[in-house]
Design a protein around this motif. Sequence first.
Motif, PDB file in Angstrom:
ATOM      1  N   GLY A  11       0.839  -1.207   0.000  1.00  0.00           N
ATOM      2  CA  GLY A  11       0.000   0.000   0.000  1.00  0.00           C
ATOM      3  C   GLY A  11       0.865   1.244   0.000  1.00  0.00           C
ATOM      4  N   GLY A  14      -0.366   4.744  -0.841  1.00  0.00           N
ATOM      5  CA  GLY A  14      -1.521   5.242  -0.096  1.00  0.00           C
ATOM      6  C   GLY A  14      -1.142   6.331   0.881  1.00  0.00           C
ATOM      7  N   GLN A  15      -2.142   6.780   1.654  1.00  0.00           N
ATOM      8  CA  GLN A  15      -1.833   7.919   2.538  1.00  0.00           C
ATOM      9  C   GLN A  15      -0.960   7.541   3.724  1.00  0.00           C
ATOM     10  OE1 GLN A  15      -4.797  10.118   4.537  1.00  0.00           O
ATOM     11  NE2 GLN A  15      -6.061   8.329   4.940  1.00  0.00           N
ATOM     12  N   ILE A  16      -1.125   6.375   4.276  1.00  0.00           N
ATOM     13  CA  ILE A  16      -0.203   5.996   5.361  1.00  0.00           C
ATOM     14  C   ILE A  16       1.208   5.804   4.783  1.00  0.00           C
ATOM     15  CG2 ILE A  16       0.372   4.214   7.066  1.00  0.00           C
ATOM     16  CD1 ILE A  16      -2.625   3.812   7.507  1.00  0.00           C
ATOM     17  N   GLU A  42       2.500  -2.232  -4.606  1.00  0.00           N
ATOM     18  CA  GLU A  42       1.179  -1.638  -4.890  1.00  0.00           C
ATOM     19  C   GLU A  42       0.427  -2.573  -5.820  1.00  0.00           C
ATOM     20  OE1 GLU A  42      -1.208   0.373  -4.496  1.00  0.00           O
ATOM     21  OE2 GLU A  42      -0.449   1.648  -2.912  1.00  0.00           O
ATOM     22  N   ILE A  43      -0.863  -2.364  -5.920  1.00  0.00           N
ATOM     23  CA  ILE A  43      -1.656  -3.160  -6.853  1.00  0.00           C
ATOM     24  C   ILE A  43      -1.208  -2.847  -8.289  1.00  0.00           C
ATOM     25  CG2 ILE A  43      -3.657  -3.482  -5.359  1.00  0.00           C
ATOM     26  CD1 ILE A  43      -4.945  -1.055  -6.696  1.00  0.00           C
ATOM     27  N   VAL A  89       0.394  -2.629   4.919  1.00  0.00           N
ATOM     28  CA  VAL A  89      -0.473  -1.459   5.104  1.00  0.00           C
ATOM     29  C   VAL A  89      -1.654  -1.489   4.141  1.00  0.00           C
ATOM     30  CG1 VAL A  89      -0.544   1.068   5.045  1.00  0.00           C
ATOM     31  CG2 VAL A  89       1.514  -0.086   5.900  1.00  0.00           C
ATOM     32  N   GLY A  90      -1.405  -1.935   2.929  1.00  0.00           N
ATOM     33  CA  GLY A  90      -2.449  -1.946   1.901  1.00  0.00           C
ATOM     34  C   GLY A  90      -3.535  -2.951   2.239  1.00  0.00           C
ATOM     35  N   ALA A  91      -4.771  -2.523   2.123  1.00  0.00           N
ATOM     36  CA  ALA A  91      -5.898  -3.419   2.369  1.00  0.00           C
ATOM     37  C   ALA A  91      -7.073  -2.900   1.565  1.00  0.00           C
ATOM     38  CB  ALA A  91      -6.239  -3.462   3.856  1.00  0.00           C
ATOM     39  N   ILE A 110      -6.466 -11.057   0.032  1.00  0.00           N
ATOM     40  CA  ILE A 110      -5.195 -10.309  -0.009  1.00  0.00           C
ATOM     41  C   ILE A 110      -4.189 -10.901   0.980  1.00  0.00           C
ATOM     42  CG2 ILE A 110      -4.109  -8.090   0.552  1.00  0.00           C
ATOM     43  CD1 ILE A 110      -6.701  -6.717  -0.446  1.00  0.00           C
ATOM     44  N   GLN A 114      -0.608 -12.775   0.498  1.00  0.00           N
ATOM     45  CA  GLN A 114       0.618 -12.155   1.023  1.00  0.00           C
ATOM     46  C   GLN A 114       1.294 -13.055   2.059  1.00  0.00           C
ATOM     47  OE1 GLN A 114      -0.095  -8.003   1.973  1.00  0.00           O
ATOM     48  NE2 GLN A 114      -0.567  -7.529  -0.161  1.00  0.00           N
ATOM     49  N   VAL A 131      -1.038  -3.480   9.379  1.00  0.00           N
ATOM     50  CA  VAL A 131      -1.716  -2.212   9.674  1.00  0.00           C
ATOM     51  C   VAL A 131      -3.098  -2.200   9.012  1.00  0.00           C
ATOM     52  CG1 VAL A 131      -1.601   0.297   9.348  1.00  0.00           C
ATOM     53  CG2 VAL A 131       0.484  -0.975   9.903  1.00  0.00           C
ATOM     54  N   GLY A 132      -3.176  -2.755   7.814  1.00  0.00           N
ATOM     55  CA  GLY A 132      -4.425  -2.746   7.043  1.00  0.00           C
ATOM     56  C   GLY A 132      -5.549  -3.439   7.796  1.00  0.00           C
ATOM     57  N   ASN A 133      -6.702  -2.807   7.801  1.00  0.00           N
ATOM     58  CA  ASN A 133      -7.835  -3.335   8.570  1.00  0.00           C
ATOM     59  C   ASN A 133      -8.643  -4.380   7.816  1.00  0.00           C
ATOM     60  OD1 ASN A 133      -7.710  -2.065  11.100  1.00  0.00           O
ATOM     61  ND2 ASN A 133      -8.218  -0.120  10.109  1.00  0.00           N
ATOM     62  N   MET A 157      -1.210  -4.028  14.468  1.00  0.00           N
ATOM     63  CA  MET A 157      -0.947  -2.725  15.089  1.00  0.00           C
ATOM     64  C   MET A 157      -2.049  -2.295  16.043  1.00  0.00           C
ATOM     65  SD  MET A 157       0.494   0.706  13.381  1.00  0.00           S
ATOM     66  CE  MET A 157      -0.926   1.754  13.072  1.00  0.00           C
ATOM     67  N   HIS A 189      -8.041  -4.149  17.282  1.00  0.00           N
ATOM     68  CA  HIS A 189      -7.945  -2.759  16.836  1.00  0.00           C
ATOM     69  C   HIS A 189      -9.296  -2.365  16.248  1.00  0.00           C
ATOM     70  CE1 HIS A 189      -6.908   0.984  14.990  1.00  0.00           C
ATOM     71  NE2 HIS A 189      -7.271   0.516  13.815  1.00  0.00           N
TER      72      HIS A 189
END
Length: 327
Positions: A11, A14-16, A42-43, A89-91, A110, A114, A131-133, A157, A189
């Motif tokens: 990710g 992305g913004q993070i 990234e995708i 991070v990417g989700a 995903i 991974q 990190v990705g939810n 996280m 989380h």
Amino acid sequence: SKAPVRVAVTGAAGQIGYALLFRIASGEMLGKDQPVILQLLEIPDEKAQNALKGVIMELEDCAFPLLAGIEAHSDPLQAFKDTDYALLVGARPRGPGMERADLLAANAQIFTAQGKALNAVASRNVKVLVVGNPANTNAYIAMKSAPDLPAKNFTAMLRLDHNRAASQLAAKTGTKVGDIRKLTVWGNHSPTMYADYRFATTNGKSIKDLVNDQVWNADTFLPTVGKRGAAIIAARGLSSAASAANAAIDHIRDWALGSKGEWVTMGVPSNGEYGIPKDIVFGFPVTTENGEYKIVEGLEIDAFSQEAINKTLAELQGEQDGVKHLL
Ligand code: NAI
């Protein structure tokens, strides 16, 4: 000088990612003497890959002395090759009209892929932070998809919740956030997490005694920390990014470099501690040393805390049941 270590970040456009990569490259995560190679995923989508190129141009333009290499990938089997750290991070975010089950299924896909890729090509000691939810369940899925890697190396996280709680408690007690010790956040989380300051101190004084207000704990503190993410979305129109990136830096830094006896919160697979069933990825208080974390054991769990822990555990078990058939 030290040999570079490999840090994979998914990710990455992305913004993070934008708030995270520059801090990793500057040495804030692994130390000012540790060169890093960034392996960015990234995708395959053209827009995402182009955005990634732009981020890489900016990383180059920072001329970070510790940045020993940058790679851009669209395939996890390449991005995770020999990686020492993997920040997932990417989700898939929840789109309009998307049911919870769809969200779980999209992310299960995903994180299965991974986890398998990490299993196949990462360093055998890779430290993984999801990190990705939904972060805890995604970490669980990745862990279950990587049977040849140590389960303990898969973490989720909870540090952002921990840092949010510390900030609220510093304000409440009129002390500095850096003086707070022995704080923890149990569980998922999500808004069900249980931020627990019963053992916490500030300047050596018990925060529970200083606050001395169980109504504030139950009706103000816990909802404020639990709904902080939603409050930021409402205010900013975007979800927390800089604070999430900061928490990721804190999580990996403390895991890799040690917490010097202090408690930190990490989402880690249970070995049955505190009655949490084995392998559930749960927020626990831990101390870290020599690249290993250890759950703080033997803490008393009172009735209020047990109820809170049961609630966040039930939510996690529900998520886990929802993906069982996909593993
Ligand atoms: P974003 O949407 O700005 O960026 C996510 C990036 O991931 C996108 O560029 C997307 O193309 C990429 N991506 C999606 N699937 C991918 C895949 N399979 N492989 C590689 N890249 C992929 O989202 P943002 O704000 O950066 O947040 C990322 C995730 O972090 C979200 O799931 C968010 O809910 C979660 N989050 C977790 C927090 C925590 O405390 N655990 C705190 C804040 C956010």
